[in-house]
Design a protein around this motif. Structure first.
Motif, mmCIF file in Angstrom:
data_model
loop_
_atom_site.group_PDB
_atom_site.id
_atom_site.type_symbol
_atom_site.label_atom_id
_atom_site.label_comp_id
_atom_site.label_asym_id
_atom_site.label_seq_id
_atom_site.Cartn_x
_atom_site.Cartn_y
_atom_site.Cartn_z
ATOM 1 N N ASP A 49 22.823 88.438 45.429
ATOM 2 C CA ASP A 49 21.410 88.461 45.793
ATOM 3 C C ASP A 49 21.038 89.934 45.920
ATOM 4 O OD1 ASP A 49 18.913 88.409 46.960
ATOM 5 O OD2 ASP A 49 19.412 86.845 48.419
ATOM 6 N N ARG A 59 18.573 91.414 46.854
ATOM 7 C CA ARG A 59 17.818 91.810 48.053
ATOM 8 C C ARG A 59 18.723 92.365 49.140
ATOM 9 N NH1 ARG A 59 14.839 86.236 49.219
ATOM 10 N NH2 ARG A 59 17.037 85.633 48.983
ATOM 11 N N ASP A 60 19.995 92.051 49.056
ATOM 12 C CA ASP A 60 20.980 92.511 50.031
ATOM 13 C C ASP A 60 21.513 93.868 49.573
ATOM 14 O OD1 ASP A 60 23.331 92.995 51.522
ATOM 15 O OD2 ASP A 60 23.746 90.852 51.736
ATOM 16 N N ARG A 61 21.042 94.931 50.224
ATOM 17 C CA ARG A 61 21.420 96.280 49.781
ATOM 18 C C ARG A 61 22.930 96.491 49.850
ATOM 19 N NH1 ARG A 61 21.548 101.917 52.123
ATOM 20 N NH2 ARG A 61 20.881 103.312 50.424
ATOM 21 N N ALA A 84 9.105 89.002 49.747
ATOM 22 C CA ALA A 84 10.158 88.435 48.905
ATOM 23 C C ALA A 84 10.141 89.035 47.505
ATOM 24 C CB ALA A 84 10.014 86.918 48.834
ATOM 25 N N ASP A 123 11.109 92.760 47.676
ATOM 26 C CA ASP A 123 12.543 92.888 47.958
ATOM 27 C C ASP A 123 13.379 92.642 46.711
ATOM 28 O OD1 ASP A 123 12.403 93.613 50.604
ATOM 29 O OD2 ASP A 123 12.721 91.600 51.388
ATOM 30 N N THR A 124 12.939 91.728 45.867
ATOM 31 C CA THR A 124 13.711 91.362 44.675
ATOM 32 C C THR A 124 13.397 92.269 43.497
ATOM 33 O OG1 THR A 124 13.744 89.045 45.388
ATOM 34 C CG2 THR A 124 14.288 89.489 43.092
ATOM 35 N N GLY A 146 15.461 95.518 44.970
ATOM 36 C CA GLY A 146 16.747 95.144 44.389
ATOM 37 C C GLY A 146 17.173 96.127 43.314
#
Length: 294
Positions: free
Chosen positions: A53, A55-57, A99, A102-103, A107
């Motif tokens: 994912d 979005r998770d740095r 959302a 973030d993506t 991302g």
């Protein structure tokens, strides 16, 4: 055949990302593809598929570092992970906005930062940002998608100038209409406000969201794959849609040519016209200032 390289493709499970993975494998490269959900990638001895994912740095940075540790280097990063969001600006909730940013924006930023850390000591590398002709203009009801891609292009242009001295080339890919599922399962929708029903009907042939079945709404997918109004008829628009395989081939041809120093790569027969129309609209505004030189 190109010299074998190590590639990392985010959002590699379907659509353009999948086509890039397959094309890279066909050219003898080793590929790590990431996906958030199920995928249809073929089994291949030089392909590794990992869940990620973006979005998770922390997870994204770890994924990039793991590729470098496993294979000894990272030659090409393709930031393809993302999705579309239909919603007038008034309709978009805070959750919707955060959302998609973030993506589609952050991302790619997290992956790019991690890739530069690996590529800078190598003295070489390619970072490919999958953008859209919609990052040059904007389309009603796609405002937050446009915003994410405009942001992607903004930091990528700055980064390109920063990292060129380290042997890293950055390419922003601006596709026109692609024959993918972007307008289908890759699309999300804000909660509709009835005041914008007429806008949606004019653009997509229906005010209903999510979309009705494709056979019930003629032109919906073609319209959504068209980030700017081409002004052409439906038959001409359909003929201009580019297959993911053709788009992937154009991207790989660019990467294989070190003399091609373009920052922005147009992909698809309709892309140049869309960009020209968007730039002309902007110039028309600027030219109203008598000090403007053009």
């Amino acid at each position: 055949m190109d010299a074998p390289e190590v590639w990392l493709v985010t959002g590699g499970g379907r659509g353009l990302g999948r086509a890039i993975v397959v094309a890279a494998l066909e050219r003898g490269h080793t590929v790590v593809a990431t996906a958030r959900a199920e995928h249809s990638l073929p089994a291949h001895e030089r392909l590794t598929v990992r869940a990620l994912d973006v979005r998770d740095r922390g997870a994204t940075r770890e994924a990039v570092r793991n590729v470098a540790e496993q294979f000894g280097r990272l030659d090409v990063l393709v930031n393809n992970a993302g999705y579309g969001l239909v919603g007038a600006v008034e309709e978009v909730s805070e959750e919707d906005a955060r959302a998609i940013l973030d993506t589609d924006l952050l991302g790619a930023l997290w992956a790019s930062q991690a890739a530069v850390e690996v590529m800078r000591p190598q003295g070489s590398g390619e970072i490919v940002q999958i953008s859209t002709t919609g990052a040059v203009g904007a389309m009603p009801t796609l405002g937050l998608y446009n915003a994410a891609k405009w942001g992607l292009e903004g930091f990528s242009a700055a980064m390109a100038a920063e990292v060129a001295r380290f042997g890293i080339r950055v390419t922003i890919v601006e596709p026109g209409s692609l024959d993918t599922d972007w307008a289908g399962s890759s699309m999300r929708f804000a909660s509709p406000v009835p005041a914008y029903d007429e806008v949606r009907s004019e653009l997509f042939g229906t005010a209903e969201v999510p979309w009705p079945a494709p056979d019930a709404t003629a032109g919906t997918e073609a319209a959504l794959d068209e980030p700017a109004d081409s002004g052409g008829d439906a038959e001409a628009d359909a003929a201009s849609v580019t297959s993911p395989a053709t788009a992937a081939a154009a991207i790989l041809a660019h990467l294989a040519d070190p003399s091609d120093t373009r920052l922005r790569l147009l992909v698809g027969d309709d892309a140049p016209g869309q960009v020209a129309a968007a730039l002309e609209a902007r110039l028309t505004d600027y030219r109203r200032d008598p000090r403007f030189p053009l």
